[in-house]
Design an enzyme around this catalytic site. Structure first.
Site, PDB file in Angstrom:
ATOM      1  N   LYS A  11     -30.448  71.197 100.109  1.00  0.00           N
ATOM      2  CA  LYS A  11     -31.131  70.200 100.417  1.00  0.00           C
ATOM      3  C   LYS A  11     -30.416  68.742 101.258  1.00  0.00           C
ATOM      4  O   LYS A  11     -29.423  68.616 100.805  1.00  0.00           O
ATOM      5  CB  LYS A  11     -31.902  69.600  99.342  1.00  0.00           C
ATOM      6  CG  LYS A  11     -31.040  69.177  98.085  1.00  0.00           C
ATOM      7  CD  LYS A  11     -30.594  67.562  97.849  1.00  0.00           C
ATOM      8  CE  LYS A  11     -29.706  67.246  96.962  1.00  0.00           C
ATOM      9  NZ  LYS A  11     -28.793  66.274  97.142  1.00  0.00           N
ATOM     10  N   ASP A 146     -31.957  68.698  90.266  1.00  0.00           N
ATOM     11  CA  ASP A 146     -32.531  68.997  91.726  1.00  0.00           C
ATOM     12  C   ASP A 146     -32.903  70.599  91.588  1.00  0.00           C
ATOM     13  O   ASP A 146     -33.293  70.940  92.759  1.00  0.00           O
ATOM     14  CB  ASP A 146     -31.310  69.127  92.809  1.00  0.00           C
ATOM     15  CG  ASP A 146     -30.632  67.699  92.958  1.00  0.00           C
ATOM     16  OD1 ASP A 146     -31.505  66.678  92.721  1.00  0.00           O
ATOM     17  OD2 ASP A 146     -29.313  67.697  93.324  1.00  0.00           O
TER      18      ASP A 146
END
Ligand code: C5P
Length: 315
Positions: A11, A146
């Site tokens: 990401k 995350d």
């Protein structure tokens, strides 16, 4: 069934707004996550005991044993299944996890979180547990800030520690990124701690760095994403952790400056760094930028990726 493999993306944070430290040591965030096409593959197969083996990029720096996020994730899923999550019929047996790493370790790209998300979807399939995505996301959030986003993928706003997610509705634009991968690593807790110190120093008289107030979602970035205009997105990229990452890794200033001089639409430190991410106007521009950046000698290597891409999925 012998084994199940999941592919799971790295990401970027197109915005990373960081609030003051909380009592639990975390920071409240407002972030715009964006999954990109640099992926690890996580394979799980029945085994006498839980274990993990890692191959590929930075494999020797991935913790084994219970320090490994993939093992923690599958233990959390097993506990949930034994508590009745999913279809209740699953035998959540021991597994061997094999991680083929392409996402660099401790690079600000959430590679460890990706591996945890991969282990969750792969074990859910291997065990036939049928735990729905919403509940997998809740389990993910207990493993790391995350991990839930690595399940979801795409582009999404994250709040809280980053685990409270809302997908961003935007046109189907594909963005072309160049990642400048750095030598070495920046441990995430050290970067957050450096930000707290910089902010405290600012309050004590020197120039404040970023806002220590509760962060808000950047309206300019959100409208840029809705327009699908890469130039606007490039201009709106922001990361409150960037000054802290630069204070710990000063040569990243050169990397950022080089990428912008070489024609990137925007650039920033990825998450807690030390990777730098640059947005290019097209696939062709990304190739040119990647070639020029590697020629400029301002990073260890470069990678071209596109985003957004889907989250963790069984292949
Ligand atoms: O949740 P995760 O284990 O990935 O976080 C790693 C570290 O990053 C935390 O221990 C904390 O120091 C820092 N962190 C934070 N605030 C967040 C997310 C992470 O301070 N929202």
């Amino acid at each position: 069934m012998t084994g199940v493999t999941a592919r799971v993306p790295a990401k970027l944070n197109l915005q990373l707004g960081v609030g003051p430290p909380r009592a639990d040591g975390y920071h409240d965030l407002v972030t715009v996550f964006h999954a990109v096409s640099l992926c690890d593959e996580v394979t799980v197969a029945p085994h006498g005991r839980d274990s993990v083996a890692v191959t590929g990029e930075g494999a020797d720096r991935v913790p084994g044993g219970q320090g490994n996020l993939a093992l923690r994730a599958l233990a959390a899923l097993r506990a949930a299944v034994r508590d009745g999550a999913g279809n209740g019929a699953a035998a959540a047996g021991h597994v061997r996890v094999t991680i083929a790493k392409r996402i660099p370790v401790a690079a600000g790209l959430a590679g460890g979180s990706a591996d945890a998300a991969g282990a969750l979807v792969a074990c859910n399939e291997l065990w036939g547990a049928g735990v729905p995505v919403r509940q997998l996301c809740e389990i993910a959030a207990t493993v790391g800030s995350d991990v839930a986003f690595a399940l979801l993928g795409g582009t999404a706003v994250g709040r809280g520690r980053g685990e409270r997610l809302t997908p961003v509705l935007a046109p189907a634009t594909s963005y072309h990124w160049v990642l400048a991968l750095a030598e070495g690593q920046l441990p995430t807790p050290e970067v957050y701690a450096a930000l707290d110190r910089l902010r405290a120093a600012g309050a004590a008289g020197s120039a404040p760095v970023g806002m220590a107030a509760e962060p808000t979602l950047d309206g300019a970035l959100m409208s840029a994403l809705r327009s699908g205009d890469a130039a606007l997105v490039g201009r709106a990229l922001s990361n409150d952790l960037q000054p802290a990452a630069l204070s710990l890794y000063p040569s990243l200033r050169k990397t950022l400056a080089a990428g912008l001089e070489l024609g990137a639409l925007g650039g920033l430190v990825a998450g807690s760094g030390p990777t730098c991410a640059f947005l290019a106007a097209s696939a062709g521009r990304a190739v040119e930028l990647a070639v020029s950046l590697s020629g400029a000698g301002v990073c260890r290597s470069v990678a071209r990726v596109t985003g957004p891409v889907p989250g963790a999925a069984v292949i």
